[in-house]
Write a protein that holds these residues in place. Structure first.
Motif, PDB file in Angstrom:
ATOM      1  N   ALA A 162      74.701 -33.913  -4.881  1.00 51.03           N
ATOM      2  CA  ALA A 162      73.390 -33.288  -4.510  1.00 51.03           C
ATOM      3  C   ALA A 162      72.818 -32.319  -5.787  1.00 51.03           C
ATOM      4  CB  ALA A 162      73.521 -32.633  -3.156  1.00 51.03           C
ATOM      5  N   VAL A 163      73.587 -31.458  -6.317  1.00 54.01           N
ATOM      6  CA  VAL A 163      73.388 -30.476  -7.338  1.00 54.01           C
ATOM      7  C   VAL A 163      73.077 -31.218  -8.510  1.00 54.01           C
ATOM      8  CG1 VAL A 163      74.249 -29.037  -8.723  1.00 54.01           C
ATOM      9  CG2 VAL A 163      74.811 -28.689  -6.373  1.00 54.01           C
ATOM     10  N   ALA A 164      73.632 -32.471  -8.925  1.00 51.02           N
ATOM     11  CA  ALA A 164      73.372 -33.430 -10.058  1.00 51.02           C
ATOM     12  C   ALA A 164      71.880 -34.014  -9.584  1.00 51.02           C
ATOM     13  CB  ALA A 164      74.431 -34.174 -10.220  1.00 51.02           C
ATOM     14  N   ALA A 165      71.611 -34.485  -8.553  1.00 51.94           N
ATOM     15  CA  ALA A 165      70.265 -34.966  -8.319  1.00 51.94           C
ATOM     16  C   ALA A 165      69.054 -34.045  -8.153  1.00 51.94           C
ATOM     17  CB  ALA A 165      70.329 -35.507  -6.788  1.00 51.94           C
ATOM     18  N   MET A 166      69.462 -32.761  -7.679  1.00 40.92           N
ATOM     19  CA  MET A 166      68.621 -31.609  -8.002  1.00 40.92           C
ATOM     20  C   MET A 166      68.307 -31.102  -9.334  1.00 40.92           C
ATOM     21  SD  MET A 166      68.520 -27.780  -6.273  1.00 40.92           S
ATOM     22  CE  MET A 166      70.055 -28.026  -5.686  1.00 40.92           C
ATOM     23  N   THR A 167      69.117 -31.178 -10.222  1.00 42.51           N
ATOM     24  CA  THR A 167      68.883 -30.765 -11.686  1.00 42.51           C
ATOM     25  C   THR A 167      68.256 -31.876 -12.285  1.00 42.51           C
ATOM     26  OG1 THR A 167      71.313 -29.850 -11.543  1.00 42.51           O
ATOM     27  CG2 THR A 167      70.400 -30.542 -13.843  1.00 42.51           C
ATOM     28  N   ARG A 168      68.589 -33.021 -11.945  1.00 38.75           N
ATOM     29  CA  ARG A 168      67.684 -34.287 -12.668  1.00 38.75           C
ATOM     30  C   ARG A 168      66.187 -34.299 -12.212  1.00 38.75           C
ATOM     31  NH1 ARG A 168      66.907 -36.215 -17.104  1.00 38.75           N
ATOM     32  NH2 ARG A 168      65.953 -38.594 -17.000  1.00 38.75           N
ATOM     33  N   VAL A 169      66.089 -34.206 -11.114  1.00 37.36           N
ATOM     34  CA  VAL A 169      64.727 -34.083 -10.532  1.00 37.36           C
ATOM     35  C   VAL A 169      63.937 -32.906 -11.005  1.00 37.36           C
ATOM     36  CG1 VAL A 169      65.034 -32.876  -8.433  1.00 37.36           C
ATOM     37  CG2 VAL A 169      63.261 -34.686  -8.574  1.00 37.36           C
ATOM     38  N   LEU A 170      64.442 -31.642 -11.116  1.00 44.10           N
ATOM     39  CA  LEU A 170      63.910 -30.593 -11.769  1.00 44.10           C
ATOM     40  C   LEU A 170      63.389 -30.825 -13.163  1.00 44.10           C
ATOM     41  CD1 LEU A 170      63.178 -27.386 -11.461  1.00 44.10           C
ATOM     42  CD2 LEU A 170      65.473 -26.939 -12.324  1.00 44.10           C
ATOM     43  N   ARG A 171      64.365 -31.453 -14.048  1.00 39.97           N
ATOM     44  CA  ARG A 171      64.224 -31.847 -15.170  1.00 39.97           C
ATOM     45  C   ARG A 171      62.789 -32.803 -15.405  1.00 39.97           C
ATOM     46  NH1 ARG A 171      63.483 -32.426 -20.412  1.00 39.97           N
ATOM     47  NH2 ARG A 171      64.925 -33.664 -21.778  1.00 39.97           N
ATOM     48  N   ILE A 172      62.551 -33.650 -14.473  1.00 39.74           N
ATOM     49  CA  ILE A 172      61.580 -34.622 -14.272  1.00 39.74           C
ATOM     50  C   ILE A 172      60.223 -33.973 -13.983  1.00 39.74           C
ATOM     51  CG2 ILE A 172      60.425 -36.506 -13.066  1.00 39.74           C
ATOM     52  CD1 ILE A 172      63.407 -37.572 -12.808  1.00 39.74           C
ATOM     53  N   GLU A 173      60.429 -32.899 -12.933  1.00 36.91           N
ATOM     54  CA  GLU A 173      59.135 -32.083 -12.645  1.00 36.91           C
ATOM     55  C   GLU A 173      58.851 -31.284 -13.777  1.00 36.91           C
ATOM     56  OE1 GLU A 173      60.841 -31.858  -7.992  1.00 36.91           O
ATOM     57  OE2 GLU A 173      60.869 -30.102  -9.211  1.00 36.91           O
TER      58      GLU A 173
ATOM     59  N   GLN B 241      79.123 -24.896   4.625  1.00 39.80           N
ATOM     60  CA  GLN B 241      79.364 -23.739   3.833  1.00 39.80           C
ATOM     61  C   GLN B 241      79.228 -24.362   2.232  1.00 39.80           C
ATOM     62  OE1 GLN B 241      79.360 -20.732   4.587  1.00 39.80           O
ATOM     63  NE2 GLN B 241      80.113 -19.771   2.667  1.00 39.80           N
ATOM     64  N   MET B 242      79.814 -25.449   2.167  1.00 39.99           N
ATOM     65  CA  MET B 242      79.784 -26.052   0.834  1.00 39.99           C
ATOM     66  C   MET B 242      78.441 -26.261   0.238  1.00 39.99           C
ATOM     67  SD  MET B 242      83.372 -28.126   0.174  1.00 39.99           S
ATOM     68  CE  MET B 242      83.711 -28.802   1.740  1.00 39.99           C
ATOM     69  N   PHE B 243      77.665 -26.679   1.130  1.00 39.90           N
ATOM     70  CA  PHE B 243      76.241 -27.123   0.936  1.00 39.90           C
ATOM     71  C   PHE B 243      75.530 -25.963   0.556  1.00 39.90           C
ATOM     72  CE2 PHE B 243      77.203 -31.682   1.441  1.00 39.90           C
ATOM     73  CZ  PHE B 243      76.055 -32.187   0.833  1.00 39.90           C
ATOM     74  N   GLU B 244      75.583 -24.892   1.526  1.00 38.99           N
ATOM     75  CA  GLU B 244      75.017 -23.621   1.456  1.00 38.99           C
ATOM     76  C   GLU B 244      75.325 -22.904  -0.105  1.00 38.99           C
ATOM     77  OE1 GLU B 244      72.904 -21.416   2.948  1.00 38.99           O
ATOM     78  OE2 GLU B 244      72.558 -22.934   4.502  1.00 38.99           O
ATOM     79  N   MET B 245      76.852 -22.690  -0.596  1.00 47.07           N
ATOM     80  CA  MET B 245      77.044 -22.331  -1.695  1.00 47.07           C
ATOM     81  C   MET B 245      76.685 -23.235  -3.033  1.00 47.07           C
ATOM     82  SD  MET B 245      81.016 -21.056  -1.106  1.00 47.07           S
ATOM     83  CE  MET B 245      81.642 -22.836  -0.653  1.00 47.07           C
ATOM     84  N   ASN B 246      76.867 -24.431  -2.842  1.00 46.90           N
ATOM     85  CA  ASN B 246      76.594 -25.132  -4.065  1.00 46.90           C
ATOM     86  C   ASN B 246      75.033 -25.778  -4.250  1.00 46.90           C
ATOM     87  OD1 ASN B 246      79.344 -25.491  -5.273  1.00 46.90           O
ATOM     88  ND2 ASN B 246      79.633 -26.002  -3.064  1.00 46.90           N
ATOM     89  N   VAL B 247      74.746 -26.189  -2.944  1.00 47.90           N
ATOM     90  CA  VAL B 247      73.292 -26.658  -2.979  1.00 47.90           C
ATOM     91  C   VAL B 247      72.153 -25.769  -2.707  1.00 47.90           C
ATOM     92  CG1 VAL B 247      71.923 -28.925  -2.076  1.00 47.90           C
ATOM     93  CG2 VAL B 247      74.389 -29.051  -2.366  1.00 47.90           C
ATOM     94  N   MET B 248      72.173 -25.333  -1.642  1.00 51.60           N
ATOM     95  CA  MET B 248      71.004 -24.343  -1.208  1.00 51.60           C
ATOM     96  C   MET B 248      71.212 -23.061  -2.163  1.00 51.60           C
ATOM     97  SD  MET B 248      69.498 -26.089   1.046  1.00 51.60           S
ATOM     98  CE  MET B 248      68.355 -24.825   1.425  1.00 51.60           C
ATOM     99  N   GLY B 249      72.156 -22.680  -2.502  1.00 51.37           N
ATOM    100  CA  GLY B 249      72.352 -21.358  -3.476  1.00 51.37           C
ATOM    101  C   GLY B 249      71.644 -21.843  -4.779  1.00 51.37           C
ATOM    102  N   THR B 250      72.012 -22.753  -5.305  1.00 49.36           N
ATOM    103  CA  THR B 250      71.219 -23.346  -6.438  1.00 49.36           C
ATOM    104  C   THR B 250      69.777 -23.676  -6.083  1.00 49.36           C
ATOM    105  OG1 THR B 250      73.090 -24.495  -7.287  1.00 49.36           O
ATOM    106  CG2 THR B 250      71.087 -25.165  -8.211  1.00 49.36           C
TER     107      THR B 250
END
Length: 244
Positions: free
Chosen positions: A150-161, A98-107
């Motif tokens: 995981a959100v921090a990693a996603m944010t960083r890779v989005l910035r790179i992309e 549930q936490m991954f759904e709310m925080n990671v997958m939701g983002t």
């Protein structure tokens, strides 16, 4: 619509609601998304925005929300939260999922759906509301720590992309903020939640909202990659000065 449009998730209370108010006061047309539509509609009336039901853990809900938008210049991914305080050894699969759904997958879902509009705006902005838990794991926060890392990693890779494109990507990591966050985490135990902030001056939702508003107000050439915002009384995740 000529007015720039900001989308704020988890906007029915706390940091999300405060951010919506701050952005509206700064001239943005704010589109609010959350599950508690009654609260959203009252806030939308107050700030002259729009309110739509949104459950970031439901892909169909995210798609329907995105399809209802004609423009998006700023996306504030604020929806998320923590559940429980169990250790890795005692981890409950359902809580972690549930936490991954709310925080990671939701983002992820919100960003993926709105990225075409953000790109086409000419000066798009994505602001992910993270946590000190994204930087510093702490006892009693195992699942939330993992999700926010995981959100921090996603944010960083989005910035790179998106390097070279007209899109800014930022992450704001709050320390201790006194909102409904801890009440939800502790399953509605208000006394336990209140005890976390005893003897210290915690941040308010408005403090983080002002940070988001400031990031969004900067010239297009300025990208605030990450910000860690803590109360003066907090110097690390679990190092807190409390007055007698």
């Amino acid at each position: 619509m000529s007015q720039r449009v900001a989308v704020v998730t988890g906007a029915s209370s706390g940091i999300g609601a405060a951010t919506a108010r701050a952005l509206a006061a700064d001239g943005w047309h704010v589109v609010l998304g959350a599950r508690r539509v009654d609260r959203l509609e009252a806030l939308a009336t107050e700030i002259g925005g729009e309110a739509f039901h949104l459950d970031v853990t439901d892909p169909a809900s995210v798609t329907a929300f995105a399809q209802g938008l004609s423009r998006c210049d700023l996306l504030v991914n604020n929806a998320g939260g923590a559940l429980g305080t169990t250790s890795v050894a005692e981890a409950d699969d359902a809580e972690w999922l549930q936490m991954f759904e709310m925080n990671v997958m939701g983002t992820l879902r919100m960003t993926r759906e709105l990225l075409p509009a953000i790109r086409s705006s000419g000066d798009g902005i994505v602001v992910n509301v993270g946590s000190i838990a994204a930087r510093e794991p702490y006892r009693g926060g195992a699942g939330y720590n993992a999700a926010k890392h995981a959100v921090a990693a996603m944010t960083r890779v989005l910035r790179i992309e998106l390097g070279g494109e007209p899109v800014r990507v930022s992450q704001v990591d709050p320390g201790m903020v006194e909102t409904e966050f801890s009440i939800v985490r502790f399953g509605g135990d208000e006394a336990r939640a209140a005890s976390l902030y005893e003897g210290m001056d915690a941040l308010t939702a408005e403090d983080i909202a002002e940070t988001v508003r400031w990031i969004a107000s900067l010239p297009a050439r300025v990208n605030i990659d990450t910000m860690l915002v803590m109360p003066r009384d907090q110097v690390s995740a679990q190092s807190i000065h409390r007055r007698a």
